[in-house]
Scaffold this motif. Structure first.
Motif, mmCIF file in Angstrom:
data_model
loop_
_atom_site.group_PDB
_atom_site.id
_atom_site.type_symbol
_atom_site.label_atom_id
_atom_site.label_comp_id
_atom_site.label_asym_id
_atom_site.label_seq_id
_atom_site.Cartn_x
_atom_site.Cartn_y
_atom_site.Cartn_z
ATOM 1 N N PRO A 287 44.475 2.912 22.181
ATOM 2 C CA PRO A 287 45.756 2.875 22.900
ATOM 3 C C PRO A 287 46.790 1.947 22.263
ATOM 4 O O PRO A 287 47.981 2.262 22.264
ATOM 5 C CB PRO A 287 45.369 2.390 24.300
ATOM 6 N N LEU A 288 46.348 0.840 21.703
ATOM 7 C CA LEU A 288 47.306 -0.075 21.079
ATOM 8 C C LEU A 288 47.945 0.538 19.828
ATOM 9 O O LEU A 288 49.113 0.298 19.547
ATOM 10 C CB LEU A 288 46.635 -1.406 20.740
ATOM 11 N N ASP A 289 47.180 1.331 19.097
ATOM 12 C CA ASP A 289 47.747 2.021 17.934
ATOM 13 C C ASP A 289 48.785 3.050 18.364
ATOM 14 O O ASP A 289 49.837 3.188 17.737
ATOM 15 C CB ASP A 289 46.653 2.710 17.122
ATOM 16 N N TRP A 290 48.481 3.783 19.440
ATOM 17 C CA TRP A 290 49.440 4.775 19.937
ATOM 18 C C TRP A 290 50.701 4.093 20.444
ATOM 19 O O TRP A 290 51.814 4.582 20.223
ATOM 20 C CB TRP A 290 48.820 5.628 21.039
ATOM 21 N N TRP A 291 50.532 2.965 21.108
ATOM 22 C CA TRP A 291 51.687 2.227 21.623
ATOM 23 C C TRP A 291 52.561 1.741 20.467
ATOM 24 O O TRP A 291 53.780 1.873 20.488
ATOM 25 C CB TRP A 291 51.195 1.069 22.490
ATOM 26 N N ALA A 292 51.921 1.204 19.422
ATOM 27 C CA ALA A 292 52.673 0.739 18.253
ATOM 28 C C ALA A 292 53.379 1.915 17.571
ATOM 29 O O ALA A 292 54.525 1.788 17.134
ATOM 30 C CB ALA A 292 51.726 0.039 17.277
ATOM 31 N N LEU A 293 52.705 3.047 17.491
ATOM 32 C CA LEU A 293 53.295 4.226 16.876
ATOM 33 C C LEU A 293 54.490 4.725 17.693
ATOM 34 O O LEU A 293 55.500 5.170 17.133
ATOM 35 C CB LEU A 293 52.242 5.320 16.741
ATOM 36 N N ALA A 294 54.400 4.631 19.005
ATOM 37 C CA ALA A 294 55.533 5.009 19.857
ATOM 38 C C ALA A 294 56.748 4.141 19.540
ATOM 39 O O ALA A 294 57.875 4.654 19.415
ATOM 40 C CB ALA A 294 55.151 4.881 21.329
ATOM 41 N N TRP A 295 56.536 2.855 19.401
ATOM 42 C CA TRP A 295 57.645 1.954 19.059
ATOM 43 C C TRP A 295 58.185 2.267 17.667
ATOM 44 O O TRP A 295 59.400 2.273 17.449
ATOM 45 C CB TRP A 295 57.199 0.493 19.143
ATOM 46 N N LEU A 296 57.290 2.526 16.721
ATOM 47 C CA LEU A 296 57.716 2.839 15.363
ATOM 48 C C LEU A 296 58.582 4.099 15.352
ATOM 49 O O LEU A 296 59.657 4.131 14.758
ATOM 50 C CB LEU A 296 56.484 3.023 14.474
ATOM 51 N N ARG A 297 58.144 5.153 16.032
ATOM 52 C CA ARG A 297 58.928 6.387 16.101
ATOM 53 C C ARG A 297 60.235 6.155 16.858
ATOM 54 O O ARG A 297 61.263 6.767 16.542
ATOM 55 C CB ARG A 297 58.125 7.505 16.774
ATOM 56 N N GLY A 298 60.201 5.281 17.843
ATOM 57 C CA GLY A 298 61.416 4.970 18.580
ATOM 58 C C GLY A 298 62.501 4.376 17.702
ATOM 59 O O GLY A 298 63.693 4.584 17.950
ATOM 60 N N THR A 299 62.103 3.655 16.661
ATOM 61 C CA THR A 299 63.102 3.071 15.755
ATOM 62 C C THR A 299 63.844 4.140 14.965
ATOM 63 O O THR A 299 64.900 3.861 14.404
ATOM 64 C CB THR A 299 62.466 2.077 14.760
ATOM 65 N N GLU A 300 63.310 5.351 14.924
ATOM 66 C CA GLU A 300 63.893 6.432 14.132
ATOM 67 C C GLU A 300 64.727 7.411 14.955
ATOM 68 O O GLU A 300 65.218 8.395 14.405
ATOM 69 C CB GLU A 300 62.781 7.197 13.410
ATOM 70 N N VAL A 301 64.872 7.178 16.244
ATOM 71 C CA VAL A 301 65.559 8.144 17.101
ATOM 72 C C VAL A 301 66.996 8.401 16.626
ATOM 73 O O VAL A 301 67.422 9.551 16.534
ATOM 74 C CB VAL A 301 65.529 7.698 18.581
ATOM 75 N N ALA A 302 67.741 7.381 16.278
ATOM 76 C CA ALA A 302 69.151 7.561 15.922
ATOM 77 C C ALA A 302 69.410 7.595 14.421
ATOM 78 O O ALA A 302 70.504 7.983 14.000
ATOM 79 C CB ALA A 302 69.995 6.446 16.551
ATOM 80 N N THR A 303 68.442 7.222 13.596
ATOM 81 C CA THR A 303 68.732 7.064 12.168
ATOM 82 C C THR A 303 69.160 8.365 11.497
ATOM 83 O O THR A 303 70.102 8.370 10.698
ATOM 84 C CB THR A 303 67.531 6.461 11.416
#
Length: 135
Positions: free
Chosen positions: A73-89
């Motif tokens: 779960p911690l890896d998925w949570w970190a991946l969610a944040w990582l993908r979130g950084t790309e929403v507007a780029t």
């Protein structure tokens, strides 16, 4: 029939390959990779700026691979944040005058929507305990 969690895991495995190809292409063949994305022939400065993103996308590939391998779960949570950084780029990047192929700008906007969907979905996977205590 696959459930939503299975589809998210399948998407994650796809992203390992996608980010590996994108990062490798940016490093090794930036002009050709930009052309695939709908960008006209870039000047040398644009090629080098794009090339500097290669290690970023390779880091994304590694994060996706880690989440796929460990299913923690911690890896998925970190991946969610990582993908979130790309929403507007990609949406911001779509304003570059170099994108001349029809549909290229719309594709970049759709990439932002896909990043949002992945951030939310991977965050959902991060909420699951999967038999482990959350740290």
């Amino acid at each position: 029939m696959a459930d939503v969690d299975d589809l998210l895991r399948l998407q994650n495995r796809f992203m390992v390959g996608f980010d590996l190809a994108l990062g490798s292409g940016a490093l090794l063949a930036p002009a050709a990779t930009l052309a695939v994305l709908g960008h006209e022939n870039p000047d040398p400065a644009t090629r080098q700026l794009f090339r500097r993103c290669g290690p970023i996308w390779l880091t994304f590939a590694a994060a996706h691979a880690m989440a796929a391998r460990r299913d923690d779960p911690l890896d998925w949570w970190a991946l969610a944040w990582l993908r979130g950084t790309e929403v507007a780029t990609d949406a911001v990047w779509s304003f570059s005058p170099g994108f001349t192929r029809p549909g290229a700008r719309a594709g970049l906007w759709l990439a932002g929507a896909a990043n949002l969907a992945m951030a939310l979905g991977f965050g959902k996977l991060g909420q699951k305990r999967r038999g482990r205590l959350r740290r």
